[in-house]
Design an enzyme around this catalytic site. Structure first.
Site, PDB file in Angstrom:
ATOM      1  CD  GLU A 183      -1.841   2.301   1.563  1.00  0.00           C
ATOM      2  OE1 GLU A 183      -1.418   3.110   0.698  1.00  0.00           O
ATOM      3  OE2 GLU A 183      -2.034   2.604   2.735  1.00  0.00           O
ATOM      4  CB  CYS A 206      -1.121   7.320   1.537  1.00  0.00           C
ATOM      5  SG  CYS A 206      -2.575   6.377   2.031  1.00  0.00           S
TER       6      CYS A 206
END
Length: 314
Positions: free
Chosen positions: A120, A154
């Site tokens: 991720e 993110c």
């Protein structure tokens, strides 16, 4: 029918031993969430929390040690050497959350044992703003999503691509939202976070010279503070536009026609998230059909991760 009267079925079993390496920006939730999945699937798990968030790492280890038999689930603290040692072991799955550079190292190490991985990673997530919007709500939602955790998210909007007809009004509205959220001195606000460490602070401070600062730009190295900052019209080949910002700096570019905005997005690596602010369904569909990203959120930011039924990042 070609095997009649026999039958066939899929038999599920745990992968086995799982390694979860957590990040520093959301150091609790982004290690506990994959742990829940690993436990639910019946796996033994080793957790490696980020050494860059040492207080959270210590709390995590204490909780794990108090709750689980270490033969099944264990937390191991340490720095780069600890991560390297763990990656040499033969796991059945590795789950890593973090940056692309370290993600490549994790994947290379996993490949030596043919270990499957879940990575991720981040990316420059664009936010397209059409002129057909609710200006106040758009500004509020961009401001919240960008400056949450001082931009160290993110899926934060990384840069704005704004229709030139609404750019001036949008900038004024975002400036007002920053004041509404954090006051005239964001450094004194209990709601505005700090940069994780000096290395990240120095990296972000260097980016402030890549365009015209129209809001913020204040820094305090001792406090690891960088104010909510808007930068107008940076060069598309500048450092600010080349790498994921991961901080409270928001570049704003304008476009004359939507095709040019889409072309800019498609000239770069696929983003983890893409945001669209527009009431026009045709505009929404044009962007959806002509771009590719890990996830799209329309007329809001960050909230797509709250939909449990959707895959994250693709």
């Amino acid at each position: 029918l070609n095997q009649f009267p026999a039958s066939a079925y899929i038999y599920a079993e745990p992968l086995g031993n799982v390694l979860i390496i957590g990040p520093w920006n959301y150091p609790f939730s982004l290690i506990i969430s994959p742990l829940i999945g690993a436990i639910a699937a019946g796996n033994c798990t080793i957790l490696k929390p980020s050494e860059l968030a040492p207080q959270t790492s210590g709390v995590l280890k204490e909780l794990i040690d108090d709750t689980f038999d270490p033969g099944y689930i264990a937390a191991i603290e340490g720095g780069v050497e600890t991560s390297q040692a763990l990656l040499k072991e033969n796991f059945d799955h590795i789950f890593f959350t973090g940056g692309t550079k370290i993600g490549k190292i994790v994947m290379e190490a996993a490949a030596k044992n043919l270990t499957p991985v879940t990575l991720e990673l981040g990316g420059k997530s664009p936010c397209i703003v059409d002129r057909r919007i609710d200006l106040k709500e758009t500004a509020k939602r961009i401001t919240w999503g960008k400056f949450l955790n001082a931009g160290q998210t993110c899926i934060a909007p990384d840069y704005l691509l704004v229709d030139k007809q609404t750019k001036t009004e949008l900038i004024a509205a975002i400036k007002q939202c920053v004041r509404d959220f954090y006051g005239d001195r964001p450094q004194d606000s209990p709601d505005f976070a700090r940069i994780i460490n000096r290395r990240q602070f120095d990296r972000l401070q260097a980016l402030l010279s890549d365009g015209e600062i129209i809001l913020g730009g204040e820094t305090d190295a001792e406090d690891l503070y960088i104010s909510p900052t808007l930068i107008d019209d940076p060069a598309v080949d500048s450092s600010l536009m080349a790498e994921e910002i991961f901080g409270p700096i928001l570049p704003i570019l304008e476009y004359d026609n939507l095709s040019s905005a889409i072309a800019l997005i498609n000239s770069r690596s696929k983003p983890l998230a893409l945001y669209i602010f527009s009431k026009n369904k045709n505009i929404q569909q044009q962007i959806l059909l002509n771009t590719s990203s890990g996830g799209v959120c329309i007329n809001d930011t960050v909230m797509q991760v709250g939909v449990n039924e959707l895959p994250f990042g693709g």
